[in-house]
Design a protein around this motif. Structure first.
Motif, PDB file in Angstrom:
ATOM      1  N   CYS A 114      64.930  43.516  16.452  1.00 62.35           N
ATOM      2  CA  CYS A 114      63.994  42.395  16.406  1.00 62.35           C
ATOM      3  C   CYS A 114      62.642  42.972  15.970  1.00 62.35           C
ATOM      4  O   CYS A 114      62.201  43.979  16.520  1.00 62.35           O
ATOM      5  CB  CYS A 114      63.833  41.756  17.779  1.00 62.35           C
ATOM      6  N   LEU A 115      61.978  42.316  15.004  1.00 61.54           N
ATOM      7  CA  LEU A 115      60.738  42.862  14.462  1.00 61.54           C
ATOM      8  C   LEU A 115      59.613  41.840  14.481  1.00 61.54           C
ATOM      9  O   LEU A 115      59.815  40.672  14.132  1.00 61.54           O
ATOM     10  CB  LEU A 115      60.949  43.336  13.020  1.00 61.54           C
ATOM     11  N   GLY A 116      58.423  42.300  14.878  1.00 60.27           N
ATOM     12  CA  GLY A 116      57.211  41.496  14.815  1.00 60.27           C
ATOM     13  C   GLY A 116      56.182  42.213  13.968  1.00 60.27           C
ATOM     14  O   GLY A 116      56.018  43.439  14.087  1.00 60.27           O
ATOM     15  N   LEU A 117      55.483  41.453  13.115  1.00 61.11           N
ATOM     16  CA  LEU A 117      54.540  42.057  12.169  1.00 61.11           C
ATOM     17  C   LEU A 117      53.200  41.344  12.229  1.00 61.11           C
ATOM     18  O   LEU A 117      53.132  40.116  12.116  1.00 61.11           O
ATOM     19  CB  LEU A 117      55.117  41.973  10.761  1.00 61.11           C
ATOM     20  N   GLY A 118      52.130  42.126  12.454  1.00 59.87           N
ATOM     21  CA  GLY A 118      50.767  41.615  12.449  1.00 59.87           C
ATOM     22  C   GLY A 118      49.934  42.353  11.415  1.00 59.87           C
ATOM     23  O   GLY A 118      50.314  43.434  10.951  1.00 59.87           O
ATOM     24  N   TYR A 119      48.779  41.763  11.062  1.00 58.26           N
ATOM     25  CA  TYR A 119      47.904  42.411  10.082  1.00 58.26           C
ATOM     26  C   TYR A 119      46.470  41.967  10.324  1.00 58.26           C
ATOM     27  O   TYR A 119      46.198  40.765  10.425  1.00 58.26           O
ATOM     28  CB  TYR A 119      48.322  42.033   8.663  1.00 58.26           C
ATOM     29  N   GLY A 120      45.575  42.932  10.427  1.00 54.13           N
ATOM     30  CA  GLY A 120      44.177  42.579  10.605  1.00 54.13           C
ATOM     31  C   GLY A 120      43.372  43.735  11.153  1.00 54.13           C
ATOM     32  O   GLY A 120      43.826  44.883  11.204  1.00 54.13           O
ATOM     33  N   GLN A 121      42.170  43.414  11.594  1.00 55.83           N
ATOM     34  CA  GLN A 121      41.252  44.426  12.098  1.00 55.83           C
ATOM     35  C   GLN A 121      41.664  44.848  13.505  1.00 55.83           C
ATOM     36  O   GLN A 121      41.919  44.020  14.371  1.00 55.83           O
ATOM     37  CB  GLN A 121      39.823  43.900  12.108  1.00 55.83           C
ATOM     38  N   VAL A 122      41.726  46.160  13.701  1.00 55.95           N
ATOM     39  CA  VAL A 122      42.132  46.723  14.986  1.00 55.95           C
ATOM     40  C   VAL A 122      41.190  47.867  15.333  1.00 55.95           C
ATOM     41  O   VAL A 122      40.452  48.375  14.482  1.00 55.95           O
ATOM     42  CB  VAL A 122      43.581  47.246  14.938  1.00 55.95           C
ATOM     43  N   LEU A 123      41.235  48.274  16.590  1.00 55.35           N
ATOM     44  CA  LEU A 123      40.578  49.496  17.030  1.00 55.35           C
ATOM     45  C   LEU A 123      41.652  50.571  17.137  1.00 55.35           C
ATOM     46  O   LEU A 123      42.551  50.487  17.981  1.00 55.35           O
ATOM     47  CB  LEU A 123      39.899  49.301  18.385  1.00 55.35           C
ATOM     48  N   ARG A 124      41.551  51.572  16.276  1.00 53.18           N
ATOM     49  CA  ARG A 124      42.528  52.659  16.284  1.00 53.18           C
ATOM     50  C   ARG A 124      41.901  53.873  16.937  1.00 53.18           C
ATOM     51  O   ARG A 124      40.879  54.390  16.471  1.00 53.18           O
ATOM     52  CB  ARG A 124      42.969  52.981  14.867  1.00 53.18           C
ATOM     53  N   ILE A 125      42.522  54.319  18.038  1.00 53.27           N
ATOM     54  CA  ILE A 125      41.979  55.421  18.826  1.00 53.27           C
ATOM     55  C   ILE A 125      42.771  56.681  18.488  1.00 53.27           C
ATOM     56  O   ILE A 125      43.814  56.963  19.077  1.00 53.27           O
ATOM     57  CB  ILE A 125      42.044  55.108  20.334  1.00 53.27           C
ATOM     58  N   GLY A 126      42.285  57.418  17.505  1.00 51.72           N
ATOM     59  CA  GLY A 126      42.956  58.636  17.086  1.00 51.72           C
ATOM     60  C   GLY A 126      44.379  58.361  16.636  1.00 51.72           C
ATOM     61  O   GLY A 126      44.672  57.363  15.990  1.00 51.72           O
ATOM     62  N   GLN A 127      45.267  59.277  16.986  1.00 54.45           N
ATOM     63  CA  GLN A 127      46.674  59.163  16.606  1.00 54.45           C
ATOM     64  C   GLN A 127      47.549  58.622  17.738  1.00 54.45           C
ATOM     65  O   GLN A 127      48.780  58.701  17.644  1.00 54.45           O
ATOM     66  CB  GLN A 127      47.198  60.553  16.200  1.00 54.45           C
ATOM     67  N   HIS A 128      46.915  58.060  18.778  1.00 58.31           N
ATOM     68  CA  HIS A 128      47.694  57.745  19.966  1.00 58.31           C
ATOM     69  C   HIS A 128      47.709  56.286  20.379  1.00 58.31           C
ATOM     70  O   HIS A 128      48.587  55.870  21.133  1.00 58.31           O
ATOM     71  CB  HIS A 128      47.189  58.590  21.147  1.00 58.31           C
ATOM     72  N   ASP A 129      46.736  55.491  19.943  1.00 59.94           N
ATOM     73  CA  ASP A 129      46.709  54.119  20.437  1.00 59.94           C
ATOM     74  C   ASP A 129      45.982  53.213  19.466  1.00 59.94           C
ATOM     75  O   ASP A 129      45.215  53.662  18.603  1.00 59.94           O
ATOM     76  CB  ASP A 129      46.031  54.042  21.812  1.00 59.94           C
ATOM     77  N   VAL A 130      46.237  51.925  19.622  1.00 62.42           N
ATOM     78  CA  VAL A 130      45.618  50.908  18.781  1.00 62.42           C
ATOM     79  C   VAL A 130      45.502  49.636  19.618  1.00 62.42           C
ATOM     80  O   VAL A 130      46.375  49.333  20.438  1.00 62.42           O
ATOM     81  CB  VAL A 130      46.459  50.686  17.499  1.00 62.42           C
ATOM     82  N   PHE A 131      44.394  48.912  19.436  1.00 64.49           N
ATOM     83  CA  PHE A 131      44.137  47.695  20.197  1.00 64.49           C
ATOM     84  C   PHE A 131      43.677  46.601  19.248  1.00 64.49           C
ATOM     85  O   PHE A 131      42.984  46.865  18.270  1.00 64.49           O
ATOM     86  CB  PHE A 131      43.050  47.925  21.254  1.00 64.49           C
ATOM     87  N   GLY A 132      44.029  45.372  19.574  1.00 59.47           N
ATOM     88  CA  GLY A 132      43.551  44.251  18.786  1.00 59.47           C
ATOM     89  C   GLY A 132      44.455  43.048  18.920  1.00 59.47           C
ATOM     90  O   GLY A 132      45.604  43.146  19.375  1.00 59.47           O
ATOM     91  N   GLU A 133      43.933  41.914  18.509  1.00 49.31           N
ATOM     92  CA  GLU A 133      44.677  40.656  18.612  1.00 49.31           C
ATOM     93  C   GLU A 133      45.987  40.714  17.837  1.00 49.31           C
ATOM     94  O   GLU A 133      47.031  40.248  18.306  1.00 49.31           O
ATOM     95  CB  GLU A 133      43.789  39.524  18.087  1.00 49.31           C
ATOM     96  N   GLU A 134      45.955  41.292  16.632  1.00 51.75           N
ATOM     97  CA  GLU A 134      47.175  41.354  15.823  1.00 51.75           C
ATOM     98  C   GLU A 134      48.186  42.346  16.391  1.00 51.75           C
ATOM     99  O   GLU A 134      49.394  42.176  16.211  1.00 51.75           O
ATOM    100  CB  GLU A 134      46.827  41.693  14.377  1.00 51.75           C
ATOM    101  N   VAL A 135      47.715  43.364  17.091  1.00 50.62           N
ATOM    102  CA  VAL A 135      48.630  44.278  17.789  1.00 50.62           C
ATOM    103  C   VAL A 135      49.370  43.511  18.880  1.00 50.62           C
ATOM    104  O   VAL A 135      50.606  43.576  18.987  1.00 50.62           O
ATOM    105  CB  VAL A 135      47.867  45.466  18.406  1.00 50.62           C
ATOM    106  N   ASN A 136      48.616  42.776  19.684  1.00 55.79           N
ATOM    107  CA  ASN A 136      49.219  41.998  20.767  1.00 55.79           C
ATOM    108  C   ASN A 136      50.233  40.997  20.218  1.00 55.79           C
ATOM    109  O   ASN A 136      51.327  40.826  20.773  1.00 55.79           O
ATOM    110  CB  ASN A 136      48.144  41.264  21.563  1.00 55.79           C
ATOM    111  N   ALA A 137      49.852  40.327  19.130  1.00 59.62           N
ATOM    112  CA  ALA A 137      50.729  39.303  18.557  1.00 59.62           C
ATOM    113  C   ALA A 137      52.007  39.934  18.007  1.00 59.62           C
ATOM    114  O   ALA A 137      53.112  39.405  18.221  1.00 59.62           O
ATOM    115  CB  ALA A 137      49.987  38.533  17.469  1.00 59.62           C
ATOM    116  N   ALA A 138      51.897  41.051  17.296  1.00 58.91           N
ATOM    117  CA  ALA A 138      53.080  41.713  16.749  1.00 58.91           C
ATOM    118  C   ALA A 138      54.031  42.131  17.869  1.00 58.91           C
ATOM    119  O   ALA A 138      55.255  41.969  17.756  1.00 58.91           O
ATOM    120  CB  ALA A 138      52.669  42.923  15.914  1.00 58.91           C
ATOM    121  N   CYS A 139      53.475  42.664  18.949  1.00 57.75           N
ATOM    122  CA  CYS A 139      54.307  43.079  20.089  1.00 57.75           C
ATOM    123  C   CYS A 139      55.020  41.888  20.716  1.00 57.75           C
ATOM    124  O   CYS A 139      56.222  41.956  21.018  1.00 57.75           O
ATOM    125  CB  CYS A 139      53.460  43.797  21.127  1.00 57.75           C
ATOM    126  N   LYS A 140      54.296  40.792  20.900  1.00 62.56           N
ATOM    127  CA  LYS A 140      54.906  39.597  21.493  1.00 62.56           C
ATOM    128  C   LYS A 140      56.015  39.048  20.594  1.00 62.56           C
ATOM    129  O   LYS A 140      57.083  38.645  21.066  1.00 62.56           O
ATOM    130  CB  LYS A 140      53.852  38.521  21.731  1.00 62.56           C
TER     131      LYS A 140
END
Length: 198
Positions: free
Chosen positions: A124-150
């Motif tokens: 099962c795949l979810g895909l988001g696209y947009g502005q995110v906060l990328r914290i180095g090589q380990h994490d990413v935060f943002g509305e599109e991240v949350n939406a893709a995961c959901k």
């Protein structure tokens, strides 16, 4: 260290409410970027663990990584992290993310030929696209991240690739609208679209 710097900025923001807009702008300037986010989930994982045991499904997780990660690299994607039976993947280009998602579903389909249900890797795949906060090589935060995961974890069925509205908008310059039809509306969800990949 990225987390140390982010923590410093957030601490300053907490201590100085009058500076919050400026500090938030600084956070976005240092960590903000535009990314396509692809979130993968194995269908029926929890139910399968109950039926066949966790060791069996740890083996399937290993097989899924071996199957999918070469495709991620081939499409200029980056493996960010693993969460249980799910992968969080980043791409600079949404078209590359879509091509990778299609390749992963085709690989899953080929892998499952002549396999019994308990040995299948159903994706099962979810895909988001947009502005995110990328914290180095380990994490990413943002509305599109949350939406893709959901979308990947809660909404997509086996074999589906679901997109946020922002992802669809980004893809319309390169793909026909009828390849990205909307799903029926569901309460509490923004617009969701399905990629017709077959």
């Amino acid at each position: 260290m990225p987390y140390t710097r982010l923590h410093q900025l957030l601490t300053e923001r907490q201590a100085h409410p009058e500076l919050q807009p400026a500090i938030e702008q600084q956070i976005w300037a240092e960590f903000g970027c535009i990314q396509a986010i692809l979130y993968t989930d194995l269908a029926g994982f929890s139910r399968g663990v109950a039926d066949f045991g966790i060791v069996h499904f740890l083996q399937l997780i290993l097989e899924s990584r071996q199957l999918f990660l070469p495709l991620v690299h081939a499409h200029q994607g980056r493996f960010l992290k693993e969460e249980g039976d799910s992968l969080l993947l980043l791409f600079d280009d949404p078209i590359q993310a879509v091509c990778c998602a299609q390749a992963m579903q085709h690989a899953s389909r080929r892998h499952n030929v002549d396999r019994p249900p308990e040995q299948r890797i159903d994706l099962c795949l979810g895909l988001g696209y947009g502005q995110v906060l990328r914290i180095g090589q380990h994490d990413v935060f943002g509305e599109e991240v949350n939406a893709a995961c959901k979308l990947g974890e809660d909404v997509a069925g086996s074999g589906e690739i679901l997109l946020t509205a922002a992802t669809r908008t980004a893809l319309l310059a390169s793909m026909p609208a009828d390849a990205l039809p909307p799903l029926p509306e569901r309460a509490g969800w923004p617009s969701v679209y399905r990629l017709r990949w077959q």
